[in-house]
Design a protein around this motif. Structure first.
Motif, PDB file in Angstrom:
ATOM      1  N   MET A  14       0.828  -1.201   0.000  1.00 51.93           N
ATOM      2  CA  MET A  14       0.000   0.000   0.000  1.00 51.93           C
ATOM      3  C   MET A  14       0.864   1.254   0.000  1.00 51.93           C
ATOM      4  N   MET A  15       0.288   2.336  -0.526  1.00 54.63           N
ATOM      5  CA  MET A  15       0.969   3.630  -0.578  1.00 54.63           C
ATOM      6  C   MET A  15       0.384   4.568   0.480  1.00 54.63           C
ATOM      7  N   PRO A  16       1.227   5.363   1.138  1.00 54.02           N
ATOM      8  CA  PRO A  16       0.722   6.289   2.156  1.00 54.02           C
ATOM      9  C   PRO A  16      -0.011   7.477   1.536  1.00 54.02           C
ATOM     10  N   LEU A  34      -3.405   4.402   4.159  1.00 51.04           N
ATOM     11  CA  LEU A  34      -2.709   3.556   3.206  1.00 51.04           C
ATOM     12  C   LEU A  34      -3.706   3.189   2.123  1.00 51.04           C
ATOM     13  N   ALA A  35      -3.266   3.278   0.858  1.00 51.66           N
ATOM     14  CA  ALA A  35      -4.170   3.036  -0.261  1.00 51.66           C
ATOM     15  C   ALA A  35      -3.594   2.001  -1.224  1.00 51.66           C
ATOM     16  N   ASP A  36      -4.479   1.198  -1.802  1.00 50.91           N
ATOM     17  CA  ASP A  36      -4.129   0.308  -2.899  1.00 50.91           C
ATOM     18  C   ASP A  36      -5.348   0.198  -3.807  1.00 50.91           C
ATOM     19  N   ASP A  37      -5.288  -0.661  -4.798  1.00 41.81           N
ATOM     20  CA  ASP A  37      -6.393  -0.790  -5.745  1.00 41.81           C
ATOM     21  C   ASP A  37      -7.676  -1.306  -5.098  1.00 41.81           C
ATOM     22  N   ASP A  38      -7.564  -1.961  -3.955  1.00 44.36           N
ATOM     23  CA  ASP A  38      -8.735  -2.518  -3.277  1.00 44.36           C
ATOM     24  C   ASP A  38      -9.383  -1.561  -2.294  1.00 44.36           C
ATOM     25  N   GLY A  39      -8.753  -0.424  -2.010  1.00 46.41           N
ATOM     26  CA  GLY A  39      -9.363   0.524  -1.098  1.00 46.41           C
ATOM     27  C   GLY A  39      -8.353   1.308  -0.287  1.00 46.41           C
ATOM     28  N   ILE A  40      -8.850   1.918   0.760  1.00 43.46           N
ATOM     29  CA  ILE A  40      -8.055   2.799   1.622  1.00 43.46           C
ATOM     30  C   ILE A  40      -8.306   2.427   3.070  1.00 43.46           C
ATOM     31  N   LEU A  41      -7.242   2.316   3.845  1.00 38.04           N
ATOM     32  CA  LEU A  41      -7.322   2.203   5.303  1.00 38.04           C
ATOM     33  C   LEU A  41      -6.935   3.566   5.839  1.00 38.04           C
ATOM     34  N   LEU A  42      -7.825   4.189   6.599  1.00 35.29           N
ATOM     35  CA  LEU A  42      -7.662   5.586   6.993  1.00 35.29           C
ATOM     36  C   LEU A  42      -7.747   5.731   8.508  1.00 35.29           C
ATOM     37  N   ALA A  43      -6.752   6.392   9.097  1.00 32.31           N
ATOM     38  CA  ALA A  43      -6.778   6.725  10.519  1.00 32.31           C
ATOM     39  C   ALA A  43      -7.067   8.216  10.639  1.00 32.31           C
ATOM     40  N   VAL A  44      -8.053   8.570  11.466  1.00 31.99           N
ATOM     41  CA  VAL A  44      -8.466   9.959  11.653  1.00 31.99           C
ATOM     42  C   VAL A  44      -8.446  10.269  13.139  1.00 31.99           C
ATOM     43  N   TRP A  45      -7.816  11.403  13.507  1.00 33.36           N
ATOM     44  CA  TRP A  45      -7.748  11.846  14.895  1.00 33.36           C
ATOM     45  C   TRP A  45      -8.416  13.200  15.046  1.00 33.36           C
TER      46      TRP A  45
END
Length: 101
Positions: A14-16, A34-45
């Motif tokens: 994944m790419m930041p 972190l992003a890839d072709d399948d989606g995004i994992l996102l941390a929000v504060w």
């Protein structure tokens, strides 16, 4: 740990991303993922400021389905407004891990 185990195989490829730009020391809202072709994992504060956090994704977000991965037992608002994901964290000093896509 269960959330990490579910995604750990994807993480190395994944790419930041920083939807709000690189964070500053005193920023009230921070978002990174972190992003890839399948989606995004996102941390929000939310470290202060408004409960509503607007994250501009443009075409990268594409109004993908959004879901809170952790913690799931606290109130969280997730809504697309055009190309922006609007995250609502009612409690100050809080964070969420979100899946897009």
């Amino acid at each position: 740990m269960a959330v990490y185990r579910a995604y750990r195989e994807r993480i190395p490829g994944m790419m930041p991303i920083w939807p709000l730009g690189l964070p500053g020391w005193y920023d009230e809202h921070v978002a990174q993922g972190l992003a890839d072709d399948d989606g995004i994992l996102l941390a929000v504060w939310r470290r202060g400021g408004d409960a509503e956090i607007r994250l501009p994704f443009g075409a990268a977000g594409g109004a993908r389905p959004a879901a809170v991965l952790f913690p799931t037992d606290v109130p969280t608002g997730l809504e697309w407004d055009g190309d922006d994901l609007v995250v609502t964290l009612p409690e100050e000093l809080s964070a969420r891990l979100i899946r897009l896509g």
